[in-house]
Design an enzyme around this catalytic site. Sequence first.
Site, PDB file in Angstrom:
ATOM      1  N   ASP A  66      87.971 111.102  48.324  1.00 57.14           N
ATOM      2  CA  ASP A  66      87.022 112.083  48.486  1.00 57.14           C
ATOM      3  C   ASP A  66      86.453 112.485  49.734  1.00 57.14           C
ATOM      4  O   ASP A  66      87.069 111.665  50.679  1.00 57.14           O
ATOM      5  CB  ASP A  66      85.819 111.749  47.641  1.00 57.14           C
ATOM      6  N   ASN A 135      75.571 104.036  39.959  1.00 55.62           N
ATOM      7  CA  ASN A 135      75.331 104.906  38.585  1.00 55.62           C
ATOM      8  C   ASN A 135      76.737 104.941  38.022  1.00 55.62           C
ATOM      9  O   ASN A 135      76.858 105.905  37.046  1.00 55.62           O
ATOM     10  CB  ASN A 135      74.933 106.302  38.914  1.00 55.62           C
ATOM     11  N   HIS A 137      79.671 105.652  39.383  1.00 57.80           N
ATOM     12  CA  HIS A 137      80.700 106.969  39.763  1.00 57.80           C
ATOM     13  C   HIS A 137      81.982 106.161  40.391  1.00 57.80           C
ATOM     14  O   HIS A 137      81.743 104.923  41.086  1.00 57.80           O
ATOM     15  CB  HIS A 137      80.041 108.000  40.690  1.00 57.80           C
ATOM     16  N   GLU A 142      80.908 112.019  39.378  1.00 52.01           N
ATOM     17  CA  GLU A 142      79.691 111.745  38.743  1.00 52.01           C
ATOM     18  C   GLU A 142      79.536 111.580  37.364  1.00 52.01           C
ATOM     19  O   GLU A 142      80.165 112.197  36.740  1.00 52.01           O
ATOM     20  CB  GLU A 142      78.521 112.634  39.432  1.00 52.01           C
TER      21      GLU A 142
END
Length: 247
Positions: A66, A135, A137, A142
């Site tokens: 990313d 979380n 990801h 996400e």
Amino acid sequence: MEVVIRQHEQQCGVTAADIIADAVACGATTLGLATGSSPLSVYRELIRRHRKGGLTFADVQAFLLDEYVGLPPGHPQSYAHVIRAEFTDHVGIASDRVHSPDGIAEDIFGAAQAYDALITDAGPIDVQLLGIGANGHIGFNEPGDELASRTHRVKLADSTRRDNAGLFAGDISKVPREALSMGMGTILKAATVILIATGERKAQCVEQMVHGAVTPRLPASFLQLHRDVELYLDHSAASRLSPRSRP
Ligand code: GLP
């Protein structure tokens, strides 16, 4: 999913580095790389072995998971810069063999498509190294109602921007709001997936990743669909796993 538990983060790194070093020695030429703190112990160990001699990355191409949108590649927090500083420059992978999504392209959509095409041409990725966000990801996929399969533009979750603010002098306003990320489909095409998670903060998302339903609400859960995923965890990150899933 194969679960490997070690006492300390550094031991997770050494064990994961064994897998990557063996793969490269056996002819792997495409590595998928992650940034963040989790893979650092792996990079340190691979650098050590390269310097000691015998481990060459001469034929390797690296593909980053990313990149932030809007940070030029020379920015100290652009992932293109970070991966060179933390790993590829130290093991002799030339910068033109280190690929990342172009976060400053005028046509961001086109840049995402071009990145996927590049991976398809060079791939499949032999070994994909991953961390996991608190979380759940993966890369910058996400949690949400749906997941994109291929490289795509992402709006970063507030919690992710808060988590990453420390690298931007603690100022969340400096953390980009968007990124380009490989999609889970791109990631799941890799032959082998290695994920490193350490520390208490990751215990809950690790539990959900291993024991929970496969859902876009926890992108990491999609790794359950891959047939060769190895999880390298320290005791804290593994603390909520059921005894049955422990080796
Ligand atoms: C960032 C990266 C992810 C990484 C995550 C966790 O959001 N885009 O690839 O897995 O952070 O980072 P850390 O390993 O520092 O906890």
